[in-house]
Design a protein around this motif. Structure first.
Motif, PDB file in Angstrom:
ATOM      1  N   ASP A 113       0.790  -1.271   0.075  1.00 20.51           N
ATOM      2  CA  ASP A 113       0.028  -0.143   0.038  1.00 20.51           C
ATOM      3  C   ASP A 113       0.889   1.223   0.228  1.00 20.51           C
ATOM      4  N   VAL A 114       0.259   2.417  -0.539  1.00 20.76           N
ATOM      5  CA  VAL A 114       0.891   3.609  -0.434  1.00 20.76           C
ATOM      6  C   VAL A 114      -0.393   4.637   0.087  1.00 20.76           C
ATOM      7  N   LYS A 115       0.244   5.230   1.156  1.00 16.86           N
ATOM      8  CA  LYS A 115      -0.723   6.418   2.073  1.00 16.86           C
ATOM      9  C   LYS A 115      -0.451   7.646   1.465  1.00 16.86           C
ATOM     10  N   ILE A 116      -1.199   8.473   0.950  1.00 19.90           N
ATOM     11  CA  ILE A 116      -1.312   9.566   0.419  1.00 19.90           C
ATOM     12  C   ILE A 116      -2.166  10.825   1.078  1.00 19.90           C
ATOM     13  N   GLN A 117      -1.287  11.792   1.148  1.00 24.59           N
ATOM     14  CA  GLN A 117      -1.861  12.982   1.856  1.00 24.59           C
ATOM     15  C   GLN A 117      -2.268  13.766   0.621  1.00 24.59           C
ATOM     16  N   ILE A 118      -3.846  14.068   0.492  1.00 27.55           N
ATOM     17  CA  ILE A 118      -4.359  14.647  -0.646  1.00 27.55           C
ATOM     18  C   ILE A 118      -4.200  16.198  -0.644  1.00 27.55           C
ATOM     19  N   THR A 119      -3.774  16.530  -1.704  1.00 25.13           N
ATOM     20  CA  THR A 119      -3.247  17.880  -1.762  1.00 25.13           C
ATOM     21  C   THR A 119      -4.426  18.587  -2.757  1.00 25.13           C
ATOM     22  N   TYR A 120      -4.956  17.845  -3.859  1.00 21.59           N
ATOM     23  CA  TYR A 120      -5.830  18.589  -4.873  1.00 21.59           C
ATOM     24  C   TYR A 120      -6.640  17.372  -5.323  1.00 21.59           C
ATOM     25  N   VAL A 137     -23.396  11.528  -6.693  1.00 22.24           N
ATOM     26  CA  VAL A 137     -23.928  11.758  -5.434  1.00 22.24           C
ATOM     27  C   VAL A 137     -25.460  11.944  -5.516  1.00 22.24           C
ATOM     28  N   ARG A 138     -25.977  12.640  -6.909  1.00 23.01           N
ATOM     29  CA  ARG A 138     -27.493  12.616  -7.190  1.00 23.01           C
ATOM     30  C   ARG A 138     -27.981  11.214  -7.583  1.00 23.01           C
ATOM     31  N   ASN A 139     -27.529  10.328  -7.453  1.00 22.86           N
ATOM     32  CA  ASN A 139     -27.817   8.752  -8.007  1.00 22.86           C
ATOM     33  C   ASN A 139     -28.512   8.839  -9.278  1.00 22.86           C
ATOM     34  N   ASP A 140     -28.186   9.699 -10.325  1.00 21.05           N
ATOM     35  CA  ASP A 140     -28.495   9.662 -11.531  1.00 21.05           C
ATOM     36  C   ASP A 140     -28.337   8.550 -12.407  1.00 21.05           C
ATOM     37  N   TRP A 141     -27.443   7.596 -11.905  1.00 18.49           N
ATOM     38  CA  TRP A 141     -27.278   6.342 -12.819  1.00 18.49           C
ATOM     39  C   TRP A 141     -27.994   5.341 -11.739  1.00 18.49           C
ATOM     40  N   GLY A 142     -28.370   5.355 -10.994  1.00 18.86           N
ATOM     41  CA  GLY A 142     -29.042   4.378  -9.943  1.00 18.86           C
ATOM     42  C   GLY A 142     -27.665   3.602  -9.258  1.00 18.86           C
ATOM     43  N   GLY A 143     -28.076   2.889  -8.516  1.00 15.72           N
ATOM     44  CA  GLY A 143     -27.096   2.079  -7.662  1.00 15.72           C
ATOM     45  C   GLY A 143     -26.408   2.846  -6.512  1.00 15.72           C
ATOM     46  N   GLY A 144     -26.946   3.855  -6.005  1.00 18.68           N
ATOM     47  CA  GLY A 144     -26.215   4.879  -5.205  1.00 18.68           C
ATOM     48  C   GLY A 144     -25.734   4.150  -3.862  1.00 18.68           C
ATOM     49  N   LYS A 145     -24.584   4.435  -3.509  1.00 17.58           N
ATOM     50  CA  LYS A 145     -24.081   3.808  -1.999  1.00 17.58           C
ATOM     51  C   LYS A 145     -23.957   5.107  -1.162  1.00 17.58           C
ATOM     52  N   TYR A 146     -24.569   5.143   0.133  1.00 22.64           N
ATOM     53  CA  TYR A 146     -24.475   6.208   0.832  1.00 22.64           C
ATOM     54  C   TYR A 146     -23.880   5.993   2.171  1.00 22.64           C
ATOM     55  N   PRO A 147     -23.299   6.683   2.939  1.00 24.02           N
ATOM     56  CA  PRO A 147     -22.858   8.141   2.344  1.00 24.02           C
ATOM     57  C   PRO A 147     -21.845   7.882   1.462  1.00 24.02           C
ATOM     58  N   VAL A 148     -21.826   8.833   0.524  1.00 19.91           N
ATOM     59  CA  VAL A 148     -20.894   9.030  -0.598  1.00 19.91           C
ATOM     60  C   VAL A 148     -19.730   9.943  -0.304  1.00 19.91           C
ATOM     61  N   VAL A 149     -18.730   9.766  -0.707  1.00 21.72           N
ATOM     62  CA  VAL A 149     -17.423  10.522  -0.677  1.00 21.72           C
ATOM     63  C   VAL A 149     -16.949  10.596  -2.135  1.00 21.72           C
ATOM     64  N   PRO A 150     -17.237  11.490  -2.960  1.00 23.77           N
ATOM     65  CA  PRO A 150     -16.697  11.532  -4.382  1.00 23.77           C
ATOM     66  C   PRO A 150     -15.239  11.755  -4.439  1.00 23.77           C
ATOM     67  N   GLY A 151     -14.868  12.208  -5.598  1.00 25.70           N
ATOM     68  CA  GLY A 151     -13.371  12.349  -5.831  1.00 25.70           C
ATOM     69  C   GLY A 151     -12.743  11.369  -6.606  1.00 25.70           C
ATOM     70  N   HIS A 152     -12.375  11.371  -8.015  1.00 16.65           N
ATOM     71  CA  HIS A 152     -11.346  10.264  -8.638  1.00 16.65           C
ATOM     72  C   HIS A 152     -10.284  11.014  -9.354  1.00 16.65           C
ATOM     73  N   GLU A 153     -10.022  12.334  -9.003  1.00 19.24           N
ATOM     74  CA  GLU A 153      -8.866  13.069  -9.846  1.00 19.24           C
ATOM     75  C   GLU A 153      -8.081  13.980  -8.758  1.00 19.24           C
ATOM     76  N   ILE A 154      -7.188  12.746  -8.127  1.00 21.88           N
ATOM     77  CA  ILE A 154      -6.421  12.887  -6.911  1.00 21.88           C
ATOM     78  C   ILE A 154      -4.822  13.224  -7.426  1.00 21.88           C
ATOM     79  N   VAL A 155      -4.466  14.330  -6.574  1.00 26.50           N
ATOM     80  CA  VAL A 155      -3.083  14.294  -6.653  1.00 26.50           C
ATOM     81  C   VAL A 155      -2.520  14.813  -5.171  1.00 26.50           C
ATOM     82  N   GLY A 156      -1.589  14.017  -4.568  1.00 35.65           N
ATOM     83  CA  GLY A 156      -0.927  14.247  -3.386  1.00 35.65           C
ATOM     84  C   GLY A 156       0.475  13.892  -3.217  1.00 35.65           C
ATOM     85  N   LYS A 157       0.837  13.882  -1.994  1.00 37.44           N
ATOM     86  CA  LYS A 157       2.410  13.597  -1.586  1.00 37.44           C
ATOM     87  C   LYS A 157       2.042  12.047  -0.836  1.00 37.44           C
ATOM     88  N   VAL A 158       3.074  11.386  -1.184  1.00 38.40           N
ATOM     89  CA  VAL A 158       3.235  10.089  -0.370  1.00 38.40           C
ATOM     90  C   VAL A 158       3.619  10.367   1.139  1.00 38.40           C
TER      91      VAL A 158
END
Length: 350
Positions: free
Chosen positions: A30-37, A48-69
């Motif tokens: 594993d790599v532990k990353i402090q997220i900066t952006y 978040v708005r379940n537009d595509w169905g199958g929502g799982k909550y609570p949802v924490v979005p974000g898949h464009e992650i940059v950070g420092k190891v």
């Protein structure tokens, strides 16, 4: 386990608010990353708005992650503390099926694990994304960020960048090819930049004449207003590739007439039913309509290295995490040029 701060929504009608989530302890690989952006993708809003169905909550979005190891496991060989790294749209796959073995983890036959709302095999439940202080990800799904690039403007490359780079590479765009990018938004602006960097003649295809100046600033050689029938006729049978980034259902028939024989329009934006397509538009020219989904880890690293070499990043507007709900409304109203990026220090100091 570590308890950390994040921003999430408790249901499809709720605003995003600060919540606490758990991250696993660092395992061998594993790599532990402090997220900066963290970039804000329209997919975050759909989820978040379940537009595509199958929502799982609570949802924490974000898949464009940059950070420092921050920390690495004992068997991690490619990263060390302090490295600038990224995490994109997925954090796991089976690694055993045919697509995975071909470096196409996004098409994992057993289901790739999304960075958020995927199945968390370590803690149970579902995964939480980059609207958070830190994340723990297996080494295989961590990417190296070229040091010469503006780190905050790199974040959207992890989704918008690879979503447009992958089809350009797969359909072998080369110097001198005529490439049309349909739609000027988060995806479209990256399509222009990347196709231009590959040496293609880039034509921005839009319904909005007022976007012409900005398209040329981004690298478009020409702008084609799709509502102008005479101009559309002038470009008939002339494109080697069309990259269709329009995010909603629309009529694709007028664009098919623009393709050369044996050429392709690639859909990367509309994950929903399209208006009926006329079969004759394909048959009379042996034309193709195809789709493309992000890219595998190997190709995503290739994309980042390409962007480092050609100094390609996204045009971004920075926000604090506390302004995320307003940013969502602005994205829906196409009021951003061209991608919001969250300064995650705003969460750490909250």
């Amino acid at each position: 386990m570590s308890n950390i701060k994040a921003y999430g929504a408790k249901d499809k009608d709720a605003d995003l608010k600060q919540i606490d989530i758990e991250r696993r302890e660092v395992k061998d690989k594993d790599v532990k990353i402090q997220i900066t952006y963290c970039g804000v993708c329209h997919s975050d809003i759909h989820t978040v708005r379940n537009d595509w169905g199958g929502g799982k909550y609570p949802v924490v979005p974000g898949h464009e992650i940059v950070g420092k190891v921050m920390e690495v496991g004992s068997k991690v060989s490619n990263f060390k503390e302090g490295d600038l790294v990224g995490v994109g749209c997925m954090v796991d796959s089976c690694r055993e099926c045919d697509p995975c073995k071909k470096d196409l983890e996004q098409f994992c036959e057993n289901g790739m694990v999304g960075t958020y709302n995927g199945k968390d095999k370590h803690l149970g439940g579902h995964t939480f994304g980059g609207y958070s202080e830190m994340i723990v990800v297996e080494e295989h799904f961590v990417l190296s960020i070229p040091e010469n690039l503006d780190a905050k403007a790199v974040a959207p490359l992890l989704c918008a960048g690879i979503t447009t780079y992958s089809p350009l590479r797969h359909w072998n765009v080369k110097e001198g090819d005529k490439v049309g990018v349909i739609g000027l938004g988060g995806l479209g602006h990256m399509g222009i930049k990347l196709a231009h960097a590959m040496g293609a003649k880039v034509v921005m295809i839009t319904t909005s004449p007022d976007k012409a100046e900005d398209a040329k600033r981004l690298g478009a050689d020409e702008v084609l207003i799709s509502k102008d029938q005479e101009e559309m006729k002038k470009h008939k049978n002339s494109f080697d590739l069309l990259l269709n980034t329009v995010p909603v259902s629309h009529d694709i028939n007028p664009y098919l007439a623009l393709l050369k024989i044996d050429s392709t329009m690639v859909m990367v934006g509309a994950i929903e039913p399209l208006e009926p397509m006329h079969g004759g538009s394909l048959i009379m020219g042996r034309k193709r309509v195809a789709g493309s989904l992000i890219g595998g880890i190997k190709e995503t690293q290739e994309m980042l290295d390409f962007c480092g070499k050609h100094n390609v990043v996204s045009d971004v507007e920075m926000i604090d995490i506390q302004n995320i709900n307003t940013a969502y409304e602005r994205v829906v109203n196409s009021d951003v040029k061209y991608r919001f990026v969250i300064d995650m220090e705003s969460l750490r100091t909250a």
